[in-house]
Design an enzyme around this catalytic site. Structure first.
Site, short mmCIF file in Angstrom:
data_model
loop_
_atom_site.label_atom_id
_atom_site.label_comp_id
_atom_site.label_asym_id
_atom_site.label_seq_id
_atom_site.Cartn_x
_atom_site.Cartn_y
_atom_site.Cartn_z
N HIS A 275 -6.50 -45.11 10.30
CA HIS A 275 -6.92 -44.55 11.59
C HIS A 275 -8.33 -43.99 11.61
O HIS A 275 -8.82 -43.58 12.65
CB HIS A 275 -5.95 -43.47 12.06
CG HIS A 275 -6.15 -42.16 11.36
ND1 HIS A 275 -5.78 -41.97 10.07
CD2 HIS A 275 -6.71 -41.00 11.77
CE1 HIS A 275 -6.09 -40.73 9.70
NE2 HIS A 275 -6.66 -40.12 10.71
N1 UDP Z 1 1.96 -38.64 9.74
C1 UDP Z 1 3.18 -38.62 10.40
N2 UDP Z 1 3.58 -39.76 11.05
C2 UDP Z 1 2.85 -40.91 11.05
C3 UDP Z 1 1.62 -40.92 10.32
C4 UDP Z 1 1.19 -39.75 9.69
O1 UDP Z 1 3.88 -37.60 10.42
O2 UDP Z 1 3.26 -41.89 11.65
C5 UDP Z 1 1.53 -37.39 9.07
C6 UDP Z 1 1.15 -37.55 7.62
O3 UDP Z 1 2.27 -37.50 6.81
C7 UDP Z 1 0.23 -36.36 7.42
C8 UDP Z 1 -0.47 -36.25 8.74
O4 UDP Z 1 0.33 -36.95 9.69
O5 UDP Z 1 0.98 -35.17 7.22
C9 UDP Z 1 -1.80 -36.89 8.57
O6 UDP Z 1 -2.37 -37.07 9.74
P1 UDP Z 1 -3.50 -38.16 9.95
O7 UDP Z 1 -3.42 -39.19 8.91
O8 UDP Z 1 -3.39 -38.54 11.38
O9 UDP Z 1 -4.83 -37.29 9.82
P2 UDP Z 1 -5.74 -36.87 8.60
O10 UDP Z 1 -4.88 -36.23 7.57
O11 UDP Z 1 -6.44 -38.09 8.12
O12 UDP Z 1 -6.68 -35.90 9.20
#
Ligand code: UDP
Length: 358
Positions: free
Chosen positions: A209
């Site tokens: 993403h």
């Molecule tokens: N996550 C979730 N469902 C999904 C995809 C990700 O619950 O379908 C959770 C993942 O386990 C983590 C968080 O969302 O705890 C991460 O978010 P994301 O990857 O959107 O953002 P980033 O961490 O890169 O800022």
């Protein structure tokens, strides 16, 4: 003495980060008012986390989303400022590195309300990432900087934070608190392994993403071509972020497997625990793979979680198809001892709340 906290949230990872801190604030008798900016708004990107994780209902929903970075951040600042003038909190709590983080911090600091930043000090050293800009600016105007790791502390030291009027505190990582706290509940409540029929086939858990991947056809195609190749050997479980869904359509990217809708946190925990390994550009998922003793292949050019790479739990492959495939071969055979404390072992939320009360 801090009695009233106003928390600004808006994006999926922030709900997960805030869950345990909110519970601790309440245990310690601190009044918390939550503002949801609306940055993420679909039920499966927002509502499900509040319900499953028992996060207190936001008092304010700003419904600000689907705008350019400048317009989104600007409107958030304007609305948060109005709320702060009414609520008059002792402190504003922000998490991570999204536009909601920066908007909350800027609105508060300009009204002379101290800001506490959870997940301070992280750096990718890549200013092209919108998240890096948000982090650096939020850190600079925060009064409390809660660092998840030693590397985060080191980054702030290198930037001269010792000379600034703020408290830099190593708290540990609130995402580990969440992983430990909700693990058992996820076991009891999630049915995703059965419903996707993942009991027998070996599967890989993948997410994509980051803007650098979703907005660049070459990078996105390389990653998907690697996943298409891996789908001959493994089932690919790809919960698809709305931004990535749009890019697949716009850039005419062909998948040889069916992605799934975004899942809630309980399902995500189960998917991590039962997969062979993880391929992701997510910040949070890199760590969660480690929390549940899984290797991670990271489709970025750098990471903020360098201790995972240094200890051999994570490998950075960029958007290079051949590198993804060769690392997938290595990781499938690798055996490591994951019993090492890199993130504080579940005490971060308590450390944060206690520091605020000092
Ligand atoms: N996550 C979730 N469902 C999904 C995809 C990700 O619950 O379908 C959770 C993942 O386990 C983590 C968080 O969302 O705890 C991460 O978010 P994301 O990857 O959107 O953002 P980033 O961490 O890169 O800022």
């Amino acid at each position: 003495m801090i009695k009233k906290v106003l928390t600004v949230l808006g994006a999926r990872p922030q709900f997960i980060k805030a869950a345990n801190v909110s519970r601790k604030l309440s245990e310690y008798g601190i009044n918390e008012t939550i503002v949801h900016t609306g940055q993420h708004f679909d039920n499966n990107m927002s509502k499900i986390f509040f319900e499953e994780m028992d996060i207190p209902k936001p008092k304010y929903n700003l419904d600000i989303h689907s705008l350019s970075h400048g317009a989104m951040t600007g409107r958030m600042i304007e609305e948060i400022e109005k709320i702060l003038k009414v609520e008059l909190p002792d402190i504003v709590l922000v998490y991570g590195d999204t536009n909601s983080t920066l908007a909350g911090a800027l609105a508060a600091q300009k009204l002379d309300i101290p800001v506490a930043h959870v997940e301070a000090g992280l750096r990718s050293f890549n200013l092209k990432m919108p998240e890096e800009v948000n982090r650096i600016l939020t850190d600079r105007i925060s009064s409390y900087l809660f660092c998840p790791t030693d590397n985060a502390l080191k980054n702030l030291k290198n930037e001269g934070f010792e000379n600034f009027p703020c408290s830099v505190i190593k708290s540990g990582d609130v995402m580990q608190d969440a992983a430990l706290y909700y693990d058992k509940k996820a076991n009891e409540k999630s049915k995703i392994i059965e419903s996707l029929n993942l009991n027998h086939p070996k599967y890989l858990l993948c997410t994509i993403h980051r803007q650098e991947n979703t907005d660049n056809k070459n990078r996105l195609s390389n990653i998907i071509n690697a996943l298409n190749e891996l789908s001959k050997e493994y089932k690919i479980v790809l919960p698809i972020h709305p931004r990535t869904q749009n890019s697949f359509k716009k850039l005419l990217i062909q998948l040889d497997f069916e992605p799934i809708n975004p899942v809630g946190y309980f399902d995500m925990i189960q998917l991590i625990k039962n997969c062979e390994f993880v391929i992701t550009d997510s910040g949070g998922l890199q760590k969660e793979a480690f929390f549940f003793k899984k290797y991670c292949i990271t489709t970025r050019d750098e990471t903020e979680w360098v201790e995972l790479v240094e200890n051999g739990f994570n490998v950075i492959v960029g958007a290079d198809k051949e590198k993804i495939l060769s690392e997938a071969k290595l990781v499938a055979k690798k055996i490591s001892n994951f019993n090492i404390d890199l993130y504080g072992n579940g005490k971060a939320s308590e450390n944060i709340v206690k520091s605020l009360l000092l």
